[in-house]
Scaffold this motif. Structure first.
Motif, PDB file in Angstrom:
ATOM      1  N   GLU A   1       0.814  -1.218   0.000  1.00 47.74           N
ATOM      2  CA  GLU A   1       0.000   0.000   0.000  1.00 47.74           C
ATOM      3  C   GLU A   1       0.845   1.266   0.000  1.00 47.74           C
ATOM      4  N   GLU A   2       1.964   1.243   0.732  1.00 48.85           N
ATOM      5  CA  GLU A   2       2.783   2.449   0.836  1.00 48.85           C
ATOM      6  C   GLU A   2       3.470   2.793  -0.477  1.00 48.85           C
ATOM      7  N   ASN A   3       3.585   1.828  -1.394  1.00 51.91           N
ATOM      8  CA  ASN A   3       4.245   2.064  -2.680  1.00 51.91           C
ATOM      9  C   ASN A   3       3.281   2.079  -3.861  1.00 51.91           C
ATOM     10  N   GLU A   4       2.018   1.877  -3.600  1.00 49.20           N
ATOM     11  CA  GLU A   4       1.010   1.988  -4.654  1.00 49.20           C
ATOM     12  C   GLU A   4       0.546   3.441  -4.700  1.00 49.20           C
ATOM     13  N   TRP A   5       0.978   4.166  -5.729  1.00 45.78           N
ATOM     14  CA  TRP A   5       0.733   5.605  -5.774  1.00 45.78           C
ATOM     15  C   TRP A   5      -0.742   5.951  -5.819  1.00 45.78           C
TER      16      TRP A   5
ATOM     17  N   GLN B   1      -2.114   5.822  -2.345  1.00 49.94           N
ATOM     18  CA  GLN B   1      -1.722   7.028  -1.614  1.00 49.94           C
ATOM     19  C   GLN B   1      -2.528   8.232  -2.074  1.00 49.94           C
TER      20      GLN B   1
ATOM     21  N   LYS C   1      -5.993   8.050  -0.464  1.00 47.89           N
ATOM     22  CA  LYS C   1      -5.944   8.430   0.955  1.00 47.89           C
ATOM     23  C   LYS C   1      -5.769   9.936   1.119  1.00 47.89           C
ATOM     24  N   TYR C   2      -4.988  10.533   0.229  1.00 46.68           N
ATOM     25  CA  TYR C   2      -4.801  11.985   0.265  1.00 46.68           C
ATOM     26  C   TYR C   2      -6.117  12.709  -0.033  1.00 46.68           C
TER      27      TYR C   2
END
Length: 250
Positions: free
Chosen positions: A185-189, A192, A195-196
């Protein structure tokens, strides 16, 4: 848009028709046309989220050769009264008004919000969104610049289209040289990005293509990120029945 109890909204992305060759992609085109023929039976609307073609450019009087079956099927469905919405991808970002004038299909170049049965959607292809990928973002600005398109238009179609198709097929996702895998999840743009966006507004569903990997990820308490996969290796699509969203394989 209100969805009646017997209707559904369908989503598909990344068919890349024409890659790696017209002959090789022809079975995929036939399969996608068969899918369109099937879903039109109960479709409230159909959303195509980009990269339908591996390359597309509209000269003033010329469009790329081929794809008559899928274009004909889209025309048939649209003429029957079913709305179709098209979002350009990174491979067909030079799309102009051909779909709008010839097929009566609106074309979007950025993400767009929709509400279906009180569920809010943010929909788009997905390229260039979220953190990272700065090289592509710079390249996209060059490609979408009106001067760049004017320069390319001066190439004879036999040269311009052939050159662009050659460069497009060099894309590793199409050639099969790149393993499409979940990056976390942290590397799936796009995760991200979703979530933003939730920091300022609620969306029930974020629906994108581009990644060529079917995904359903919870990004908020009542919010889900959906990636539609592709029609190269997965043949996946999305269905919303007014309450729930499902990824299915054809």
């Amino acid at each position: 848009m209100t969805i009646s109890s017997s209707k559904k909204i369908y989503f598909a992305s990344d068919q890349h028709l024409g890659a790696p060759t017209a002959e090789a992609s022809f079975p995929r085109e036939q399969k996608f046309v068969a899918w369109l023929d099937e879903v039109k039976q109960d479709a409230e609307a159909i959303f195509l989220l980009g990269d339908l073609f591996d390359f597309w450019f509209e000269y003033k009087t010329v469009v790329p050769r081929g794809f008559v079956r899928v274009l004909g099927k889209l025309a048939e469905i649209r003429d029957s009264g079913i709305p179709i919405y098209f979002f350009v991808g990174n491979h067909d970002l030079w799309m102009g008004d051909y779909f709008e004038k010839e097929l009566n299909i609106p074309v979007y170049h950025t993400t767009k919000e929709f509400t279906f049965n009180n569920k809010t959607f943010l929909i788009g292809h997905g390229d260039g969104l979220g953190p990272g990928d700065k090289g592509y973002k710079r390249m996209k600005k060059v490609f979408t610049n009106s001067f760049s398109k004017w320069i390319f238009r001066w190439l004879h179609p036999d040269i311009g289209v052939k050159l662009a198709q050659y460069l497009s097929v060099k894309n590793k996702l199409i050639s099969g040289d790149e393993d499409v895998r979940f990056l976390g999840e942290e590397n799936e743009w796009l995760v991200q990005y979703a979530k933003y966006k939730l920091q300022t507004k609620h969306y029930d569903f974020f629906v994108f293509g581009h990644r060529h990997l079917p995904m359903e990820i919870q990004v908020g308490e009542n919010s889900k990120y959906i990636n539609l996969g592709d029609w190269i290796g997965y043949f996946t699509y999305g269905v919303f029945d007014g309450n729930t969203f499902e990824l299915k394989k054809y």
